[in-house]
Scaffold this motif. Structure first.
Motif, short mmCIF file in Angstrom:
data_model
loop_
_atom_site.label_atom_id
_atom_site.label_comp_id
_atom_site.label_asym_id
_atom_site.label_seq_id
_atom_site.Cartn_x
_atom_site.Cartn_y
_atom_site.Cartn_z
N GLY A 144 3.10 0.27 11.29
CA GLY A 144 2.86 1.95 11.29
C GLY A 144 4.05 3.06 10.86
O GLY A 144 3.35 3.77 10.08
N LEU A 145 5.23 2.49 11.04
CA LEU A 145 6.19 3.45 10.56
C LEU A 145 6.63 3.17 9.14
O LEU A 145 7.19 4.03 8.42
N SER A 146 6.21 2.00 8.84
CA SER A 146 6.53 1.70 7.62
C SER A 146 5.30 2.59 6.45
O SER A 146 5.45 3.13 5.41
N THR A 155 14.34 4.94 9.67
CA THR A 155 15.75 5.45 9.45
C THR A 155 16.39 4.59 8.15
O THR A 155 17.54 4.81 7.91
N GLY A 156 15.50 3.47 7.62
CA GLY A 156 16.06 2.80 6.57
C GLY A 156 16.89 1.89 6.85
O GLY A 156 17.86 1.23 6.07
N GLN A 157 17.09 1.41 8.23
CA GLN A 157 18.26 0.12 8.54
C GLN A 157 17.67 -1.08 8.39
O GLN A 157 18.50 -2.04 8.06
N VAL A 158 16.30 -1.10 8.34
CA VAL A 158 15.42 -2.38 7.95
C VAL A 158 14.62 -2.09 6.88
O VAL A 158 13.93 -0.96 6.97
N ALA A 159 14.09 -3.13 6.01
CA ALA A 159 13.07 -2.52 5.06
C ALA A 159 11.92 -2.58 5.66
O ALA A 159 11.55 -3.28 6.67
N PRO A 160 10.95 -1.86 4.85
CA PRO A 160 9.66 -1.48 5.47
C PRO A 160 8.83 -2.81 5.27
O PRO A 160 9.22 -3.81 4.66
N LEU A 161 7.93 -2.86 6.01
CA LEU A 161 6.84 -4.02 5.97
C LEU A 161 6.02 -4.08 4.76
O LEU A 161 5.84 -2.84 4.36
N LYS A 162 5.44 -5.08 4.36
CA LYS A 162 4.53 -5.02 3.17
C LYS A 162 3.17 -4.34 3.54
O LYS A 162 2.70 -4.50 4.63
N LEU A 163 2.75 -3.49 2.97
CA LEU A 163 1.52 -2.42 3.10
C LEU A 163 0.39 -2.78 2.52
O LEU A 163 0.44 -3.55 1.64
N ASN A 164 -0.76 -2.24 3.06
CA ASN A 164 -2.26 -2.18 2.51
C ASN A 164 -1.96 -1.84 1.10
O ASN A 164 -1.47 -0.87 0.97
N GLN A 165 -2.55 -2.49 0.21
CA GLN A 165 -2.27 -2.22 -1.21
C GLN A 165 -3.26 -1.22 -1.62
O GLN A 165 -2.82 -0.26 -2.49
N THR A 166 -4.27 -0.70 -1.18
CA THR A 166 -5.05 0.38 -1.23
C THR A 166 -4.35 1.56 -1.00
O THR A 166 -4.35 2.68 -1.87
N PHE A 167 -3.71 1.47 -0.04
CA PHE A 167 -2.56 2.77 0.61
C PHE A 167 -1.51 2.93 -0.33
O PHE A 167 -1.18 4.00 -0.76
N THR A 188 -6.00 -1.55 7.53
CA THR A 188 -7.25 -0.53 6.76
C THR A 188 -6.94 0.83 7.12
O THR A 188 -7.75 1.40 8.02
N PRO A 189 -6.06 1.53 6.81
CA PRO A 189 -5.49 3.01 7.12
C PRO A 189 -6.58 4.00 6.81
O PRO A 189 -6.38 4.97 7.11
N PHE A 190 -7.46 3.65 6.09
CA PHE A 190 -8.51 4.82 5.54
C PHE A 190 -9.75 4.83 6.50
O PHE A 190 -10.83 5.50 6.19
N GLU A 191 -9.68 4.08 7.53
CA GLU A 191 -11.02 3.96 8.32
C GLU A 191 -10.51 3.57 9.59
O GLU A 191 -9.56 3.22 10.16
N PRO A 192 -11.15 4.33 10.70
CA PRO A 192 -10.65 4.24 12.11
C PRO A 192 -10.50 2.51 12.35
O PRO A 192 -11.64 1.78 12.17
N SER A 193 -9.44 2.27 12.93
CA SER A 193 -9.19 0.76 12.86
C SER A 193 -7.83 0.50 13.71
O SER A 193 -6.89 1.22 14.09
N LYS A 194 -7.69 -0.58 14.32
CA LYS A 194 -6.62 -0.94 15.10
C LYS A 194 -5.84 -2.07 14.57
O LYS A 194 -6.30 -3.06 13.96
N TYR A 195 -4.53 -2.00 14.70
CA TYR A 195 -3.58 -3.01 14.09
C TYR A 195 -3.95 -4.30 15.06
O TYR A 195 -4.04 -4.27 16.30
N PRO A 196 -3.85 -5.66 14.37
CA PRO A 196 -4.10 -6.67 15.23
C PRO A 196 -2.98 -7.05 16.39
O PRO A 196 -1.89 -6.47 16.24
N ASP A 197 -3.41 -7.18 17.66
CA ASP A 197 -2.79 -7.25 18.78
C ASP A 197 -2.16 -6.13 19.37
O ASP A 197 -1.40 -5.96 20.29
N ALA A 198 -2.46 -4.93 18.77
CA ALA A 198 -2.06 -3.65 19.28
C ALA A 198 -2.61 -3.32 20.68
O ALA A 198 -3.80 -3.73 20.80
N GLY A 199 -2.25 -2.38 21.42
CA GLY A 199 -2.82 -2.13 22.51
C GLY A 199 -3.90 -1.09 22.45
O GLY A 199 -5.03 -1.08 23.07
#
Length: 316
Positions: free
Chosen positions: A169-171, A207-219, A123-134
């Motif tokens: 995050g880097l995706s 750096t494009g060595q692997v494909a980006p992860l599927k992202l939040n559609q609103t973003f 949920t990149p448009f509001e203060p939030s943490k990725y699941p299981d992130a520190g």
């Protein structure tokens, strides 16, 4: 351009900047009984002069910092002076709570056109943490206009626990950067503590060595482009885009606070300056700076990463 994790204010005290300055000795120093007597972590009140002087002495124009508390942000603005301005928010509430990933810049070098923040979560448009992130993680995005035209600068700090968060995050960062590259047709840069070595997911995604992860559609919908505008875009590691003659000898950017004579097993390269593959820029030099002085003071557990970048008016 400088990227530096300056280490949070982990040992807070009530000592002010004027008090620190008043306690500095003005006498000419002499040889001590021993060099590097104690390399343990010290409070921010003992480190902040060294941090500010590193920025000032090396004359960085654009500085992306990580792990910055509100106190540190205010102290650095005071120490750097009115030549610098800053942007950024606390990651916990989008205001002042929690660590910042701010950008400082010299006001006489470029004009700030606009800036914003997004969270490195689902949920990149509001203060939030990725699941299981520190921790909660953010990216600060700025558009500047200098003598050579407009460019976009993103500064960020990825999670220290979750490799999946670093990839996600880097995706997000890569998608936003591609959008800016397409819409402005101008250079894009990213700095940050990725907490990701070059052999890990986050670095490989950006750096494009692997494909980006599927992202939040609103973003994705907000930062979208047409099929006609589609173009390949990845980030290029500045060290690889700099002539070997103009690279410093240091490699590791994370050191911890241990004595370099005892244990370097934790050393790694996880802090980066990168430029977009759409071009319009050239790296003149690359350097990993120093943070340990011979009185045993580490200004941070990360080293500053510098690149002298030329931005061109046209595509280069």
């Amino acid at each position: 351009m400088l990227s530096w994790n300056i280490r949070m204010d982990a040992m807070p005290d009530s000592i002010t900047v004027p008090e620190t300055i008043a306690n500095l000795s003005s006498s000419i120093p002499s040889d001590p009984e021993s060099y590097f007597p104690n390399t343990k972590e010290r409070p921010w009140s003992e480190r902040r002069i060294a941090v500010a002087n590193t920025i000032l002495f090396d004359r960085a124009d654009f500085i992306g910092l990580q792990e910055v508390t509100k106190r540190q942000l205010d102290d650095l603005q005071l120490l750097l002076g009115d030549d610098f301005a800053k942007i950024g928010v606390g990651r916990e509430d989008g205001k002042e709570d929690g660590e910042y990933s701010p950008i400082f810049y010299r006001k006489d070098v470029a004009k700030l056109n606009k800036w914003d923040t997004f969270w490195l979560s689902k949920t990149p448009f509001e203060p939030s943490k990725y699941p299981d992130a520190g921790n909660t993680r953010i990216a600060t995005v700025a558009q500047f206009k200098g003598n050579s035209g407009v460019f976009t600068y993103i500064n960020t700090h990825l999670d220290h626990v979750s490799d999946e968060q670093r990839g996600y995050g880097l995706s997000l960062v890569l998608h936003r950067a591609k959008y800016e590259a397409i819409k402005t047709k101008r250079p894009v840069f990213v700095t940050g503590d990725f907490n990701s070595r070059p052999d890990q997911l986050g670095y490989k995604v950006i750096t494009g060595q692997v494909a980006p992860l599927k992202l939040n559609q609103t973003f994705v919908d907000k930062y979208s482009w047409s099929d006609k505008e589609e173009q390949e875009f990845v980030f290029q590691d500045i060290i690889g885009e700099t002539s070997p003659v103009r690279r410093s000898g240091d490699y590791a950017t994370f050191t911890g606070f241990a004595s370099p004579f005892d244990n370097t097993n934790s050393y790694s390269r996880i802090d980066f300056v990168m430029g977009g593959s759409n071009g319009g820029w050239e790296s003149r030099s690359f350097r990993v700076g120093e943070t340990l002085t011979d009185n045993g003071l580490w200004s941070s557990d990360h080293k500053p990463v510098y690149s002298d970048i030329t931005i061109y008016k046209g595509k280069h």
